[in-house]
Enzyme design. Structure first.
Site, PDB file in Angstrom:
ATOM      1  CD  GLU A  85     130.474  31.024  12.519  1.00 36.80           C
ATOM      2  OE1 GLU A  85     129.594  30.195  12.808  1.00 36.80           O
ATOM      3  OE2 GLU A  85     131.578  30.715  12.018  1.00 36.80           O
ATOM      4  CE  LYS A 179     127.746  27.068  11.161  1.00 36.32           C
ATOM      5  NZ  LYS A 179     128.849  27.286  12.140  1.00 36.32           N
ATOM      6  CB  CYS A 221     130.837  28.944   9.403  1.00 34.64           C
ATOM      7  SG  CYS A 221     132.473  28.294   9.821  1.00 34.64           S
TER       8      CYS A 221
END
Length: 354
Positions: A85, A179, A221
């Site tokens: 990331e 995300k 994440c």
């Protein structure tokens, strides 16, 4: 006649065979036949590598370092390579706007998105599938002023995303994933972080076809904490779930490995977590410990906290072994609860994304 009477008498001494008795010897065969109807989700074994990259404030240096490490991983035989990331920049709300790149319209020229150009070249030059961690993305939208405003006036809106890009061996873009779940947490006395102060969320489940191998599910994440994304991707036929992520020194030791194993055992597939290397001089301290988990939730390989490449060959036979031994796929009770992967509200498309 004597012989016939003797046979009848013998037959009366035998226990009657109920339908259950008849069926029992056939059950293993039925199970074997049922298992054989499932097509393999990973078409052939493949070596997969995570690059736990040390990134700093110099974007050009970060891209050059990433290229060196991708070439190193490819030379070791990796055909699917994962970056962490925010691999091209420091991680943090203070950095997202200044490092953000405009991707659309696709494909962007190198001067507009040097990270896109660099990732495309890395994939093409190594003939590998490259999951390019994530980068800060900016979208600028200009609209005409509302009725009553000054004639000819416009309004400009700037939106930022945390975006992952996936490239094929020919250097072409295969998919993007913004995300979906933003990292907004507040653990008193430990850590407070609010991605939503700067970033906006993506709005789709991302399943990517890697021709020759199969499908992967992609998240970034904090997405790993939401099992719905993983469940949907798994039931759509993915052989792996891939999460570039930057857990920290609070959540990392608590949940990083645990969540990787949880998503693996829930869905009986491979799970890949790729972190930045830890830099204690940075404002955000990543946990590190990039790892790959197998379908029985065994951690196959794990980095420590420094820069490293960890890799392993993954095999579809291990997925089938887990799913035939513990046949969750054949035991789910959709008469009791819904199959969320087939829900009307599941979104696989988001405006402007591949």
């Amino acid at each position: 006649m004597t012989m016939l009477r003797t046979f009848r008498a013998f037959a009366h001494t035998l226990p009657s065979l109920s339908p259950r008795v008849v069926r029992e010897p056939l059950r293993p065969l039925v199970r074997k036949m049922a298992a054989s109807t499932h097509a393999p989700v990973l078409k052939q074994p493949v070596k997969l590598a995570c690059i736990q990259l040390a990134s700093g404030p110099d974007k050009a240096a970060n891209l050059a370092r990433a290229r060196d490490k991708v070439i190193e991983a490819a030379r070791s035989g990796a055909k699917v390579i994962v970056l962490p990331e925010c691999f091209n920049s420091p991680y943090g709300c203070d950095y997202f706007p200044s490092y953000a790149e405009q991707l659309h319209p696709l494909p962007p020229p190198p001067e507009r998105s040097p990270s896109f150009a660099a990732l495309s070249a890395m994939a093409r030059d190594t003939s590998t599938y490259l999951i390019g961690g994530s980068i800060p993305e900016v979208v600028t939208t200009t609209t005409a002023a509302a009725a009553g405003g000054a004639a000819g006036s416009t309004t400009t809106t700037t939106t930022y995303y945390n975006t992952s890009l996936v490239f094929g061996p020919d250097g072409n873009l295969l998919a993007t994933h913004r995300k979906v779940h933003l990292f907004d947490i507040d653990i008193p006395g430990r850590i407070r972080f609010q991605e939503s102060d700067v970033l906006s969320p993506g709005n789709k489940v991302t399943v990517v076809d890697l021709p020759g191998y199969g499908l992967i599910g992609l998240g970034v994440c904090y997405d790993i904490r939401f099992p719905e994304l993983a469940t949907i991707a798994a039931r759509r036929g993915c052989f792996a779930l891939v999460y570039p992520g930057a857990f920290n020194l609070t959540t990392g030791p608590l949940h990083w490995r645990l969540l990787g194993q949880a998503r693996a055992v829930d869905n009986q597939l491979y799970v890949v977590l790729c972190s930045p290397a830890r830099d204690m001089s940075a404002t955000y301290h990543a946990w590190g410990h990039s790892l790959i988990v197998d379908p029985m939730a065994q951690v196959l390989v794990e980095a420590e906290e420094g820069e490293a490449i960890v890799s392993v060959e993954i095999d579809g036979a291990k997925i089938e072994e887990a799913r035939s031994g513990i046949p969750l796929r054949d035991q789910r009770r959709f008469d009791v609860y819904p199959d969320i992967s087939n829900g009307e509200g599941v979104k696989f498309e988001d405006e402007g994304q591949v």
